[in-house]
Design an enzyme around this catalytic site. Structure first.
Site, PDB file in Angstrom:
ATOM      1  N   ASP A 265       0.871  -1.169   0.000  1.00 23.46           N
ATOM      2  CA  ASP A 265       0.000   0.000   0.000  1.00 23.46           C
ATOM      3  C   ASP A 265       0.910   1.221   0.000  1.00 23.46           C
ATOM      4  O   ASP A 265       2.121   1.114   0.224  1.00 23.46           O
ATOM      5  CB  ASP A 265      -0.952  -0.003   1.209  1.00 23.46           C
TER       6      ASP A 265
HETATM    7  C1  BGC Z   1      -5.111   3.260   0.178  1.00 25.31           C
HETATM    8  C2  BGC Z   1      -5.194   2.302  -0.994  1.00 25.31           C
HETATM    9  C3  BGC Z   1      -5.025   3.062  -2.273  1.00 25.31           C
HETATM   10  C4  BGC Z   1      -3.705   3.808  -2.243  1.00 25.31           C
HETATM   11  C5  BGC Z   1      -3.407   4.602  -3.490  1.00 25.31           C
HETATM   12  C6  BGC Z   1      -3.890   4.147   0.109  1.00 25.31           C
HETATM   13  O1  BGC Z   1      -3.963   5.156   1.054  1.00 25.31           O
HETATM   14  O2  BGC Z   1      -5.119   2.536   1.372  1.00 25.31           O
HETATM   15  O3  BGC Z   1      -6.424   1.626  -0.984  1.00 25.31           O
HETATM   16  O4  BGC Z   1      -5.089   2.190  -3.371  1.00 25.31           O
HETATM   17  O5  BGC Z   1      -3.720   4.708  -1.146  1.00 25.31           O
HETATM   18  O6  BGC Z   1      -4.238   5.707  -3.573  1.00 25.31           O
END
Ligand code: BGC
Length: 718
Positions: A265
């Site tokens: 993530d």
């Molecule tokens: C989220 C993800 C997301 C990523 C990119 C993160 O903060 O938890 O679900 O895909 O950001 O935006």
């Protein structure tokens, strides 16, 4: 403003242009098997080139390698459509004019359709839009289990049941990946609250891990063939999930044989050694200059001095390349399409099938357009647009039909429609009085209430503080229904407490976040052009304290750790085992027609292959309208050696029936459906003994049961 897209194709063109046509390398030949192409390309890459493909070079890209024809690779959120373009180096939107997309209903609404065909269509449409927007990997769907009603991201996920979430995710992924776009199942794993989300350590026993929190991911990998997996922010048993040896190396890549790539993530990577060795293949979003990412310079140094094996790097690159070949990056890919009438129709269908009729006393719904002369719409959600909210899953929608607009379109000039805010952050003290007056003067009052995506409600990054309706809505609803007994409450967002008014309000619809066609879908349902067929994919407790994690004080955790003390008893598994009455049970949802279940037969499989038993039963539409019923099948085991929840969902089928029509439904059950995880055996066992197959319209509306016996105990291969 098409620059990056042009740049992308220019780079791709440059890539192939630098290679002599008569000396086409093997990896450029689509006729070759993928593994051969991967090996061939890998063998041509320098150390620096390899490293460049395992960490980001902007918020959502990895760099092109023109010499080899590897194009710039684009990742994009998310589960509900293609997000607007961000970055390159900040979280700020680029304010482009060509980054709109079709906004689909939120994940929890999609799960409420209980219709994998709709999930497939949603995935397919998003995949086509991703192609048109030049994206290679789409960051969704999300399948973290709804453990507490308070989790700020419940709206993005698929509810509380692992089987349902798995079925919906598999279909979505198949639809999306058929468009030469990789899906990314997220967030792996045990990411069930937003409280301290970047650091919280999750502890749970092996059985809940295997039976509740992993199966939707497992299905996505084994049946959906998902090409990418996103590691979660949280720690699991003391180690960050995005480089967690047990979750990634042992389970995902070992037991499940996952061949695709694991990405972190965004800013979930914390350590070079763990990132190098514990199964992370692509580092994204780290809050440092790109060369200081954990899998950049520091990893290179360790590779050079022998701390980390080169084979580890090759495995990571191979997984990245495999996804590129799988998505046709080096081949001719279809151009995709945006905002087509077909995509709009899918968004509307998903919203219609995902809206749940929770209550409908005296058939107050649907509204008869020939009889209703005036409607008072009350509540900020009547005009509020939600598609762009919630954070990473938000969509810059081509348009969004609000409930007021949807109703006005349908009502035309025949019905007098008024709007009154009633509640909201910035409205006057007399807002409720004015809403009450409007309700009094109308034939019908429709309150558009519930939550929104403001931080602290259904929004990434924070959990809700409680399960209450905000902005004095309880009082608003009570007073409006007193003024006009023909009051319908439409709830947006996720689960809220209704105790204060539910007995007095004749009709309640749960519409979640229904996407850009939401207003049309809602109007279709209110006026009966569409018969509601959604079922809630999560238990609605009467009060938060009834919910297991809260009852046990096992939320949000202490001193940086949350322990899942309720174990297997998540959602209805708790309510049914402990005999707690919910406000609305898992799987509940009404229709404007009625259904009758009959003739349950269990047909045993013959030769030991295929299903051990097939449940056959009849569902009949006994009312006057066409409609659809989600028939659900639960398994109860009489005397398991280890404790089990009272019942578990193991099959379902959405049946579309014309008025008066009936249909025989068949649900095959293999041994997996009867099995549970036995930690001592390190595997799944289906135990000899008595089971009951339970069939009905919700977890608490079981119409038919039939006994079944397994003759011997079997270790089940999954
Ligand atoms: C989220 C993800 C997301 C990523 C990119 C993160 O903060 O938890 O679900 O895909 O950001 O935006």
């Amino acid at each position: 403003m098409k620059k990056p897209l042009l740049l992308l194709s220019a780079l791709a063109a440059l890539g192939s242009a630098t290679m002599p046509a008569d000396d086409k390398p093997l990896y450029m030949d689509p006729a070759q098997p993928v593994e051969k192409r991967v090996d061939d390309l890998l063998a041509r890459m320098t150390l620096e080139e390899k490293l460049s493909q395992i960490h980001a070079n902007s918020k959502f890209t990895t760099p092109a390698i023109p010499r080899l024809g590897i194009p710039l690779r684009w990742l994009s959120d998310g589960p509900h459509g293609v997000r607007e373009d961000i970055g390159p180096d900040t979280w700020k939107p680029q304010n482009r004019t060509d980054d709109f997309a079709t906004a689909m209903p939120a994940g929890i609404a999609l799960a409420s359709t209980w219709n994998p065909e709709v999930a497939y269509q949603v995935g397919e449409a998003i995949g086509q839009e991703a192609r048109a927007r030049g994206k290679d990997i789409m960051l969704g769907p999300g399948v973290n289990i709804l453990r507490t009603p308070l989790c700020g991201r419940n709206f993005e996920y698929m509810g509380e049941d692992p089987y349902l979430a798995g079925r919906m995710a598999v279909a979505y992924i198949k639809g999306e990946q058929a468009q030469n776009v990789a899906s990314c199942i997220k967030h792996f794993a045990a990411n069930n609250e937003e409280f301290q989300r970047m650091s919280i350590n999750v502890e749970m026993d092996e059985r809940p891990l295997r039976e509740i929190y992993l199966p939707a991911f497992e299905a996505a990998v084994k049946e959906g063939g998902v090409w990418t997996v996103m590691g979660a922010y949280n720690k699991f048993r003391g180690q960050f999930a995005s480089h967690n040896d047990y979750l990634l190396n042992k389970i995902l890549k070992g037991e499940w044989n996952f061949q695709g790539l694991v990405m972190s993530d965004w800013a979930a990577t914390h350590d070079t050694k763990e990132a190098a060795l514990n199964g992370l293949d692509l580092e994204m979003g780290t809050d440092k200059p790109y060369n200081e990412f954990y899998l950049a310079d520091a990893y290179r140094d360790g590779l050079k001095d022998g701390t980390y094996p080169m084979s580890g790097l090759d495995d990571k690159v191979r997984r990245n390349l495999r996804v590129m070949f799988a998505t046709g990056v080096f081949d001719q890919r279809p151009p995709g399409s945006l905002n087509t009438p077909a995509h709009q129709a899918v968004a509307r269908r998903a919203a219609e099938e995902g809206t749940v009729l929770l209550k409908n006393d005296k058939a107050i719904l649907p509204l008869d357009p020939d009889k209703v002369k005036s409607i008072a719409i009350i509540g900020e959600n009547g005009i509020r647009l939600h598609a762009h909210g919630g954070d990473s899953s938000g969509i810059k929608a081509f348009y969004e039909i609000s409930p007021v607009e949807g109703i006005l379109r349908k009502a035309g000039s025949k019905i007098n429609v008024t709007y009154s805010a009633g509640y909201g952050k910035e409205i006057g003290p007399d807002a409720i009085d004015r809403a009450v007056a409007a309700a009094k003067n109308a034939d019908v009052a429709v309150i558009m209430g519930g939550l929104n995506h403001d931080p602290g409600f259904d929004c990434e990054g924070h959990d809700r503080k409680d399960m209450k309706l905000p902005y004095q809505q309880d009082e608003l609803i009570r007073r409006v229904v007193e003024a006009n007994p023909k009051t319908i409450v439409v709830l947006f967002g996720t689960i809220v407490e209704m105790e204060e008014w539910i007995a007095k309000v004749p009709a309640v619809l749960q519409t979640w976040f229904p996407g850009m066609e939401g207003g049309n879908a809602l109007a279709n349902i209110l006026f009966g052009d569409v018969n509601p067929s959604g079922k809630i994919p999560c238990t609605f407790p009467k009060v938060l304290a009834d919910s297991p994690a809260h009852k046990l004080g096992a939320y949000p955790g202490k001193d940086g750790t949350v322990t899942y003390d309720e174990g297997l008893l998540v959602g209805y598994r708790w309510f049914d085992t402990k005999k707690v009455d919910p406000q609305f049970p898992f799987g509940h949802g009404l229709s404007y027609t009625s259904f009758k279940y009959s003739d349950l037969k269990l047909v045993e499989g013959k030769d030991g292959t295929g299903p051990v038993v097939t449940a056959e039963f009849v569902v009949e539409n006994t009312g006057k309208r066409d409609g659809a019923e989600v028939a659900q099948l639960y398994i109860h085991q009489a005397k398991p050696a280890l404790e089990r929840p009272f019942q578990e969902l193991k099959g379902f089928k959405k049946v579309f029936l014309k008025a008066g029509e009936k249909q025989t439904v068949s649900i095959p059950l293999d041994l997996t459906a009867f099995s549970y995880y036995d930690p001592a055996k390190g595997g799944w066992i289906a135990e000899e003994g008595a089971f009951t197959v339970r069939v009905g319209g919700s977890s608490r509306d079981i119409a038919l049961t039939a006994p079944f016996k397994l003759a011997k105990t079997t270790l089940v291969k999954r």
